[in-house]
Motif scaffolding. Structure first.
Motif, PDB file in Angstrom:
ATOM      1  N   ASP A 158     -16.410 -22.403 -11.516  1.00  0.00           N
ATOM      2  CA  ASP A 158     -16.081 -20.977 -11.580  1.00  0.00           C
ATOM      3  C   ASP A 158     -16.123 -20.380 -10.178  1.00  0.00           C
ATOM      4  O   ASP A 158     -17.179 -20.283  -9.565  1.00  0.00           O
ATOM      5  N   THR A 159     -14.958 -20.011  -9.662  1.00  0.00           N
ATOM      6  CA  THR A 159     -14.879 -19.415  -8.326  1.00  0.00           C
ATOM      7  C   THR A 159     -14.437 -17.956  -8.388  1.00  0.00           C
ATOM      8  O   THR A 159     -14.256 -17.325  -7.349  1.00  0.00           O
ATOM      9  N   GLY A 160     -14.217 -17.436  -9.582  1.00  0.00           N
ATOM     10  CA  GLY A 160     -13.758 -16.059  -9.733  1.00  0.00           C
ATOM     11  C   GLY A 160     -12.272 -15.890  -9.527  1.00  0.00           C
ATOM     12  O   GLY A 160     -11.762 -14.767  -9.538  1.00  0.00           O
ATOM     13  N   TYR A 202      -8.599 -21.958  -9.322  1.00  0.00           N
ATOM     14  CA  TYR A 202      -9.263 -22.890  -8.416  1.00  0.00           C
ATOM     15  C   TYR A 202      -8.353 -23.346  -7.285  1.00  0.00           C
ATOM     16  O   TYR A 202      -8.811 -23.538  -6.161  1.00  0.00           O
ATOM     17  N   THR A 209     -23.817 -21.737  -5.416  1.00  0.00           N
ATOM     18  CA  THR A 209     -24.017 -22.693  -6.503  1.00  0.00           C
ATOM     19  C   THR A 209     -24.716 -23.969  -6.036  1.00  0.00           C
ATOM     20  O   THR A 209     -25.055 -24.818  -6.859  1.00  0.00           O
TER      21      THR A 209
END
Length: 266
Positions: A64-66, A69, A205
């Motif tokens: 999850d990178t917002g 990807y 993370t």
């Protein structure tokens, strides 16, 4: 494989060739050698592309990178590509040292800086082609940059500065190495550095003990700057930090390479 030097470096003993002309001739030599080693060239071009595809399609759904990807990972993939290309430069310099090509150039009254500058110039050109290929594949699988023309130009300038800096570092490592095999091992760090950075996953993370290194190593501000410039997002002071790292690595590498070259060819 060695290639005879046929450009201006073979001038008469009464006129030492200019540094720029010599570097151009030696860069052309390095590019000719690259064309005669298609397996090495294809590996340097395709491996970063394959790694990017693996990250996007195998791991991207779990990270999850917002954002999409592929949008997040492209800057790191371009620097990973540059690292692979720089490793080939180190091996090329070490091969010239081992096979006596450097000694021949020295007999033609060619200094160390022009010789290495030729390798670096060829490295920059090869890396621009390979990073262009990475970007083209990224566009094909969904990367959509939002930069304005000044943003694209700034990103390109920063990428060239980074590639030039690590190419000089690789050339220096090639001089220090005792063999082409050792040169390939020395450059492992350049290929590893994108991983403990913000290239493939957000730093927060990672384990806490790794945050300090990931936040302050040289690739993180370069990646964050490229990401911000390509996506038209605020970059803060990251571009200036990135340029400072590139300038520092480049200047130290040039100075160190001159010293090492004199000692190795004395």
């Amino acid at each position: 494989m060695t290639t005879p030097l046929t450009a201006p470096v073979a001038s008469s003993s009464t006129a030492r060739p200019g540094t720029t002309a010599t570097a151009h001739a030696l860069a052309a030599r390095c590019l000719r050698i690259s064309r005669r080693q298609p397996d090495v060239l294809i590996g340097a071009l395709m491996l970063p592309v394959m790694l990017m595809l693996i990250f996007v399609y195998f791991f991207g759904g779990a990270i999850d990178t917002g954002t999409a990807y592929v949008t997040y990972v492209v800057p790191g993939a371009m620097l990973l590509c540059a690292g692979f290309g720089a490793a080939n430069t180190a091996v090329s310099v070490a091969t010239d040292m081992k096979e006596g090509v450097i000694d021949r150039f020295r007999s033609l009254d060619i200094g160390g800086i022009p010789i290495l500058a030729g390798h670096v110039a060829a490295s920059v050109l090869r890396n621009l082609v390979s990073t262009g290929l990475v970007l083209a594949v990224a566009l094909a699988i969904g990367f959509r940059p939002q930069a304005s023309l000044p943003g694209y130009l700034a990103a390109a300038a920063l990428l060239v500065a980074y590639i030039t800096a690590i190419s000089w570092l690789a050339a220096t490592l090639g001089l220090l190495a005792g063999s082409p095999e050792a040169a390939g091992g020395f450059t492992f760090l350049m290929m590893f550095l994108p991983y403990p950075s913000s290239a493939f996953v957000p730093i927060d993370t990672m384990p806490g003990w790794l945050h300090g290194f990931a936040d302050h190593q040289p690739l993180t501000p370069v990646i964050e700057s490229l990401r911000a410039l390509l996506l038209a997002r605020p970059a803060g002071d990251a571009p200036w930090v990135a340029l400072a790292w590139c300038a520092g690595i480049g200047l130290v590498s040039v100075a160190l390479s001159a010293v090492v070259f004199e000692r190795r060819t004395r």
